[in-house]
Structure formats: C-alpha cells, structure tokens
Design a protein around this motif. Structure first.
Motif, PDB file in Angstrom:
ATOM      1  N   ALA A   1       0.818  -1.205   0.000  1.00 24.93           N
ATOM      2  CA  ALA A   1       0.000   0.000   0.000  1.00 24.93           C
ATOM      3  C   ALA A   1       0.856   1.261   0.000  1.00 24.93           C
ATOM      4  O   ALA A   1       0.459   2.291  -0.549  1.00 24.93           O
ATOM      5  CB  ALA A   1      -0.937  -0.002   1.204  1.00 24.93           C
ATOM      6  N   TYR A   2       2.016   1.189   0.621  1.00 24.06           N
ATOM      7  CA  TYR A   2       2.912   2.342   0.677  1.00 24.06           C
ATOM      8  C   TYR A   2       3.856   2.393  -0.519  1.00 24.06           C
ATOM      9  O   TYR A   2       4.418   3.442  -0.820  1.00 24.06           O
ATOM     10  CB  TYR A   2       3.710   2.330   1.979  1.00 24.06           C
ATOM     11  CG  TYR A   2       2.883   2.745   3.172  1.00 24.06           C
ATOM     12  CD1 TYR A   2       2.905   4.048   3.653  1.00 24.06           C
ATOM     13  CD2 TYR A   2       2.042   1.837   3.799  1.00 24.06           C
ATOM     14  CE1 TYR A   2       2.129   4.431   4.730  1.00 24.06           C
ATOM     15  CE2 TYR A   2       1.257   2.211   4.884  1.00 24.06           C
ATOM     16  CZ  TYR A   2       1.311   3.512   5.336  1.00 24.06           C
ATOM     17  OH  TYR A   2       0.517   3.889   6.408  1.00 24.06           O
TER      18      TYR A   2
ATOM     19  N   MET B   1      -1.468  -0.603   8.066  1.00 19.16           N
ATOM     20  CA  MET B   1      -0.487  -0.039   8.986  1.00 19.16           C
ATOM     21  C   MET B   1      -1.107   0.962   9.949  1.00 19.16           C
ATOM     22  O   MET B   1      -0.550   1.216  11.023  1.00 19.16           O
ATOM     23  CB  MET B   1       0.645   0.638   8.202  1.00 19.16           C
ATOM     24  CG  MET B   1       1.526  -0.319   7.422  1.00 19.16           C
ATOM     25  SD  MET B   1       2.495  -1.443   8.469  1.00 19.16           S
ATOM     26  CE  MET B   1       3.688  -0.324   9.193  1.00 19.16           C
ATOM     27  N   GLU B   2      -2.237   1.532   9.579  1.00 19.22           N
ATOM     28  CA  GLU B   2      -2.834   2.552  10.432  1.00 19.22           C
ATOM     29  C   GLU B   2      -4.350   2.565  10.241  1.00 19.22           C
ATOM     30  O   GLU B   2      -4.842   2.411   9.118  1.00 19.22           O
ATOM     31  CB  GLU B   2      -2.249   3.930  10.093  1.00 19.22           C
ATOM     32  CG  GLU B   2      -2.647   5.038  11.046  1.00 19.22           C
ATOM     33  CD  GLU B   2      -1.952   6.350  10.751  1.00 19.22           C
ATOM     34  OE1 GLU B   2      -1.856   7.188  11.669  1.00 19.22           O
ATOM     35  OE2 GLU B   2      -1.502   6.554   9.607  1.00 19.22           O
TER      36      GLU B   2
ATOM     37  N   PRO C   1      -4.428  13.635   6.664  1.00 23.07           N
ATOM     38  CA  PRO C   1      -5.239  13.863   5.460  1.00 23.07           C
ATOM     39  C   PRO C   1      -4.441  13.860   4.164  1.00 23.07           C
ATOM     40  O   PRO C   1      -5.012  13.618   3.097  1.00 23.07           O
ATOM     41  CB  PRO C   1      -5.884  15.232   5.715  1.00 23.07           C
ATOM     42  CG  PRO C   1      -5.090  15.861   6.815  1.00 23.07           C
ATOM     43  CD  PRO C   1      -4.588  14.734   7.642  1.00 23.07           C
ATOM     44  N   LEU C   2      -3.151  14.118   4.231  1.00 19.76           N
ATOM     45  CA  LEU C   2      -2.326  14.091   3.032  1.00 19.76           C
ATOM     46  C   LEU C   2      -1.661  12.733   2.809  1.00 19.76           C
ATOM     47  O   LEU C   2      -0.886  12.571   1.872  1.00 19.76           O
ATOM     48  CB  LEU C   2      -1.243  15.186   3.104  1.00 19.76           C
ATOM     49  CG  LEU C   2      -1.759  16.623   3.164  1.00 19.76           C
ATOM     50  CD1 LEU C   2      -0.589  17.602   3.212  1.00 19.76           C
ATOM     51  CD2 LEU C   2      -2.658  16.939   1.976  1.00 19.76           C
ATOM     52  N   ALA C   3      -1.954  11.772   3.670  1.00 23.42           N
ATOM     53  CA  ALA C   3      -1.343  10.445   3.543  1.00 23.42           C
ATOM     54  C   ALA C   3      -2.397   9.377   3.787  1.00 23.42           C
ATOM     55  O   ALA C   3      -2.274   8.548   4.685  1.00 23.42           O
ATOM     56  CB  ALA C   3      -0.182  10.290   4.523  1.00 23.42           C
ATOM     57  N   ARG C   4      -3.435   9.398   2.967  1.00 24.93           N
ATOM     58  CA  ARG C   4      -4.483   8.395   3.051  1.00 24.93           C
ATOM     59  C   ARG C   4      -4.032   7.138   2.323  1.00 24.93           C
ATOM     60  O   ARG C   4      -3.716   7.177   1.135  1.00 24.93           O
ATOM     61  CB  ARG C   4      -5.773   8.913   2.422  1.00 24.93           C
ATOM     62  CG  ARG C   4      -6.237  10.272   2.920  1.00 24.93           C
ATOM     63  CD  ARG C   4      -6.680  10.248   4.362  1.00 24.93           C
ATOM     64  NE  ARG C   4      -7.820   9.370   4.578  1.00 24.93           N
ATOM     65  CZ  ARG C   4      -8.370   9.178   5.783  1.00 24.93           C
ATOM     66  NH1 ARG C   4      -7.870   9.774   6.852  1.00 24.93           N
ATOM     67  NH2 ARG C   4      -9.398   8.373   5.917  1.00 24.93           N
ATOM     68  N   VAL C   5      -3.973   6.031   3.027  1.00 22.85           N
ATOM     69  CA  VAL C   5      -3.446   4.780   2.459  1.00 22.85           C
ATOM     70  C   VAL C   5      -4.501   3.694   2.611  1.00 22.85           C
ATOM     71  O   VAL C   5      -4.995   3.428   3.713  1.00 22.85           O
ATOM     72  CB  VAL C   5      -2.143   4.354   3.166  1.00 22.85           C
ATOM     73  CG1 VAL C   5      -1.600   3.071   2.550  1.00 22.85           C
ATOM     74  CG2 VAL C   5      -1.097   5.474   3.079  1.00 22.85           C
TER      75      VAL C   5
ATOM     76  N   GLY D   1       1.377 -11.747  17.115  1.00 27.80           N
ATOM     77  CA  GLY D   1       2.017 -10.532  16.630  1.00 27.80           C
ATOM     78  C   GLY D   1       1.515  -9.373  17.460  1.00 27.80           C
ATOM     79  O   GLY D   1       0.306  -9.239  17.674  1.00 27.80           O
ATOM     80  N   SER D   2       2.429  -8.542  17.940  1.00 24.34           N
ATOM     81  CA  SER D   2       2.017  -7.434  18.804  1.00 24.34           C
ATOM     82  C   SER D   2       1.878  -6.116  18.046  1.00 24.34           C
ATOM     83  O   SER D   2       1.169  -5.221  18.482  1.00 24.34           O
ATOM     84  CB  SER D   2       3.037  -7.244  19.934  1.00 24.34           C
ATOM     85  OG  SER D   2       4.275  -6.777  19.415  1.00 24.34           O
ATOM     86  N   TYR D   3       2.583  -5.990  16.920  1.00 22.01           N
ATOM     87  CA  TYR D   3       2.687  -4.732  16.183  1.00 22.01           C
ATOM     88  C   TYR D   3       3.282  -3.634  17.069  1.00 22.01           C
ATOM     89  O   TYR D   3       2.964  -2.461  16.942  1.00 22.01           O
ATOM     90  CB  TYR D   3       1.341  -4.316  15.600  1.00 22.01           C
ATOM     91  CG  TYR D   3       1.388  -3.217  14.561  1.00 22.01           C
ATOM     92  CD1 TYR D   3       2.499  -3.031  13.736  1.00 22.01           C
ATOM     93  CD2 TYR D   3       0.306  -2.349  14.398  1.00 22.01           C
ATOM     94  CE1 TYR D   3       2.525  -2.021  12.785  1.00 22.01           C
ATOM     95  CE2 TYR D   3       0.319  -1.340  13.449  1.00 22.01           C
ATOM     96  CZ  TYR D   3       1.436  -1.174  12.650  1.00 22.01           C
ATOM     97  OH  TYR D   3       1.461  -0.162  11.709  1.00 22.01           O
TER      98      TYR D   3
END
Length: 255
Positions: free
Chosen positions: A103-104, A134-135, A142-146, A217-219
């Motif tokens: 996605a990134y 990831m989030e 708002p400028l990094a919508r993934v 998995g804890s992340y």
C-alpha cells in the motif's frame, strides 16, 4: 518458544511512539518472556534507499547478541534492482524472511512484479510477510491516506507459486469472511493476531481461520504489546492451542 512475528524498528513518520527503539522493545520482550521477535523497519515505508534501510535494520538487530531481534528486510519490487535487495537480505544478512508494504509502495498484488518477487523469495526459502494495514483510517494524516491491501488475488497467485509461504500482518481489519476461505485453503498463509478486535477475538475468528494458522504478533511499538497478550489471555485457550499461536505456528511458517 514465544515468538512475536510483528514488531518494528525505525521511526513512524506521523507521530512519536512510546516504547520505540530496540532497547525499549527488548525490555518489554524480556519482561514477558519473548524468545524471538521478527522486526521490520518503519523506515521502509517511505524511504527509497531500501539498501540503507535494510543495512540499518540488520545492524540494529545484530548489536544484541542474544538473538531475540530477527530482522525481516524491506523489498520494494517497484524500484530498480529490487532483486539485489532481496539477495542481500538472504545472503549478506541471513534473514529468515522479508516484509512487504504494497500500500505504501504503490502496487497491487496482481502486479506481475509481485509474483516475480514471491517466486524469487520462495527460491531463496524466505517467508514473505505482507502488511495489510499499517494505520486505522480514522487516524491517518489527510495528506497520507493509504488503503488496505486488497488480498483477493493472493490465493490464485499462491497456486501458481507452490513453494511460497506468506504471512499476513494486521490483516483482520480488512480481511474477513469469504476473503479468508481461499487463503486458508492454500495451507501456506498465516495470520497474526495484532488487529483482531472485539471480545474473545481469537475465538470468534474460528472457524474461518484455524488455530494452526494464527501466530502471535504485537505490532509493537505502534500498538502496545500488552494488547495482543491480553487477547490470548481472555481467549482461555487450551495449552496445545496456546503453544501453537505463541510460537509453534511461526516456526512452521519458516522453510
């Protein structure tokens, strides 16, 4: 073995994370008896110098002779010479797997270069981890919508690459119901529990995902380590299932 399959070193680009850094993570792992933690690099999300990202990750893990931190390098198949990044992960750093962030990095799983990467990783006997989310979209800048990674093509690709093994990280916010069935049917896809939500989430994901395909998995440090640990405690699992999720399944996912 108590294996955390989903941890990160490096800097999260959008906010400061309490408990970040190798020293803080190792203190947490020591406190809870984690014997091994598979660490990716948060730098790998946005940095274009992937070779530098992986070198720093490998060095950051190698400093600690206890071997708890196991590096899982970044590979971006959309960049030139990704094959060399993969070679270094396997040959120079002795990594057991790699961690992808489609996605990134701007590609879908039906991108031909993803299949080529999957084939190359399988040939080198590397486990491929894919970070689906990831989030939380409600927290995104708002400028990094993934978007979440669309895993729908993955089962078909796995059929075409019979030696590949894949672990989906942070999957359960986006991957549910009918999306799970073909992935589980491959027998070569595992899922970590970091993003399982709701009361007794580990139990309610049954029968869609059997215990044999769940890993701890804890992340951390993006999420608190205790969150995933409490998910296991509230599930009231029998010893066999608990041992599978805490370590045995992760070991079986490796070649």
């Amino acid at each position: 073995m108590f294996i955390d399959t989903n941890t990160y070193l490096g800097r999260w680009p959008f906010r400061s994370l309490p408990g970040a850094g190798a020293d803080a993570l190792l203190a947490t792992f020591s406190h809870y008896g984690v014997s091994q933690a598979w660490a990716g690099s948060l730098d790998g999300l946005l940095h274009k110098d992937i070779a530098g990202v992986n070198a720093r990750l490998a060095d950051g893990c190698a400093v600690y002779a206890n071997g708890i931190l196991q590096p899982f390098g970044t590979v971006n198949p959309m960049l030139p010479r990704w094959e060399e990044d993969l070679r270094r992960c396997a040959e120079e750093y002795g990594m057991k797997g790699i961690r992808l962030h489609p996605a990134y990095h701007g590609y879908a799983l039906d991108e031909p270069r993803f299949r080529a990467l999957l084939e190359a990783a399988a040939a080198r006997r590397l486990l491929v981890q894919i970070a689906v989310t990831m989030e939380d979209e409600r927290m995104m800048h708002p400028l990094a919508r993934v978007e979440h990674v669309d895993v729908a093509p993955l089962a078909g690709i796995m059929e075409a690459v019979p030696n590949a093994r894949v672990m989906l990280l942070n999957a359960f916010r986006a991957v549910r119901g009918k999306l799970l069935e073909p992935l589980v049917a491959t027998g070569r896809v595992w899922f970590d529990i970091a993003w399982l939500e709701g009361i007794e989430g580990v139990n309610t994901i049954q029968p869609g995902v059997p215990f044999e395909k769940l890993v701890f998995g804890s992340y951390a440090p993006v999420f608190y380590f205790d969150s995933s640990l409490l998910k296991l405690k509230e599930a009231g699992l029998e010893d066999v299932a608990l041992a599978q999720i805490q370590g045995e399944n992760a070991q079986q996912a490796l070649f």
